[in-house]
Design an enzyme around this catalytic site. Structure first.
Site, PDB file in Angstrom:
ATOM      1  N   HIS A 229     -57.110  64.185  -7.080  1.00  0.00           N
ATOM      2  CA  HIS A 229     -55.666  63.900  -7.127  1.00  0.00           C
ATOM      3  C   HIS A 229     -55.376  62.988  -8.307  1.00  0.00           C
ATOM      4  CE1 HIS A 229     -52.253  61.193  -5.702  1.00  0.00           C
ATOM      5  NE2 HIS A 229     -51.685  62.378  -5.892  1.00  0.00           N
TER       6      HIS A 229
ATOM      7  N   HIS B 232     -49.124  58.695 -15.040  1.00  0.00           N
ATOM      8  CA  HIS B 232     -48.928  58.347 -13.628  1.00  0.00           C
ATOM      9  C   HIS B 232     -48.421  56.914 -13.586  1.00  0.00           C
ATOM     10  CE1 HIS B 232     -50.467  57.684  -9.287  1.00  0.00           C
ATOM     11  NE2 HIS B 232     -49.313  58.354  -9.269  1.00  0.00           N
TER      12      HIS B 232
END
Length: 341
Positions: free
Chosen positions: A57, A132
């Protein structure tokens, strides 16, 4: 001491193999770097959608740049707060979801990569970065690292899932797709029927890379697969119990044909989670103590047309995640043996 820790980590990932005097490898000596090539012949003809495949992930987030601007995936309030240097340091603790580089993840057996990308404000060269919260490495650098591994391991197949795009116009998309073409060339697998895609077929065609592109732009290129062919339901919870219930429910609703399936075995922090564990970060606050329970769920699963396919996790090196998922494919061998009886 650092060298010892690295060696222990590699042992846990299954990438250190003892050489056999005969020059061949026993089943216990097979490295995860070549686990697909090492599957028994009868699994070579199964659709990839029936195999158990480990994934990560936010795969690229092993490094983020706290000196760069905050990414366009963040709110204006966060961007204002991030003018304080300490805020960016804290953001980093919650943006990083992996310890291993692309190469290390591949050697550990990871074959699915969850990718979010963005242009960088103020850059005039159209460069695309992983993102991110904070900007990561350049996408080009990551692609080249992956391609280097694939060249050395020609029977390993990977899934690159480009599922979030930020601050990208048509020019940026064209630039990114060109980079993908330059990096992988003939290794790219054209979009086709999911059920027709087996290891044997891919090996015969020398294809190793499936690119999923969650943007209408995919229609312009035959090697870009539509995002709908790889659904990845998201539990969005901090509770292991709710996560497992969600994973079970979405597996029971999995389409029998036409797509792969990603089980996101991850917990997602809420604002109050971050506030309580501000300094500890994602790994120490949420992941480390819950990952063993998540791995226990993985061990109870079975691959197949209506079973698990791709399973993703944060910090894939903290437990025997990849090896545990790969081992689930032994159940497919048992099924075949029973059928022959």
């Amino acid at each position: 001491m650092l060298a010892v820790r690295k060696a222990r980590r590699k042992l846990r990932m299954g990438t250190i193999c003892s050489p056999n005097p005969s020059g061949t490898k026993t089943s216990s000596e097979v490295c995860n770097a070549d686990w697909m090539a090492s599957l028994p012949p009868h699994l070579h003809n199964l659709p990839l959608s029936n195999l158990a495949i480990p994934g990560s992930h936010d795969s690229f987030s092993y490094w983020v740049d706290e000196k760069s601007p905050v990414g366009p995936d963040q709110t204006q309030a966060i961007k204002r707060l991030a003018r304080i240097s300490l805020v960016k340091k804290l953001m980093k603790k919650w943006s990083v979801t992996q310890n291993l580089t692309f190469r290390e993840q591949l050697e550990a057996g990871i074959r699915y990569f969850d990718l979010r990308v963005s242009s960088k404000p103020g850059d005039a060269d159209q460069e695309i970065y992983f993102i991110h919260g904070l900007f990561g490495i350049k996408v080009w650098d990551g692609l080249m690292e992956i391609d280097s591994f694939l060249t050395q391991h020609p029977q390993e197949i990977i899934f690159l899932d480009f599922n979030h795009f930020y601050a990208m116009d048509e020019t940026h998309h064209k630039c990114l797709v060109l980079r993908i073409q330059e990096a992988f060339g003939n290794k790219l697998c054209p979009s086709c029927s999911v059920e027709s895609l087996t290891l044997r077929i891919l090996w015969e065609k020398n294809c190793q890379v499936l690119i999923f592109y969650h943007c209408p732009f995919y229609k312009q290129y035959p090697f870009l697969w539509p995002g709908k062919k790889i659904p990845a339901p998201w539990a969005n919870t901090t509770s292991v119990h709710k996560l497992i219930l969600f994973l079970e429910t979405t597996l029971s609703e999995r389409a029998p044909r036409g797509s792969f399936h990603v089980s996101q075995a991850i917990l997602t922090p809420r604002v109050k989670t971050i506030a309580r564990g501000l300094v500890g970060g994602l790994k120490n606050t949420l992941v480390h103590r819950n990952l063993p329970a998540i791995l226990d769920w993985v061990k109870t699963q079975k691959p197949g047309a209506m079973g698990v396919n791709i399973i993703t996790s944060d910090f894939v090196d903290l437990v025997d995640f990849a090896a545990t998922v790969i081992k689930l494919n032994d159940l497919l061998q048992e099924d075949t043996a029973l059928a022959k009886c």
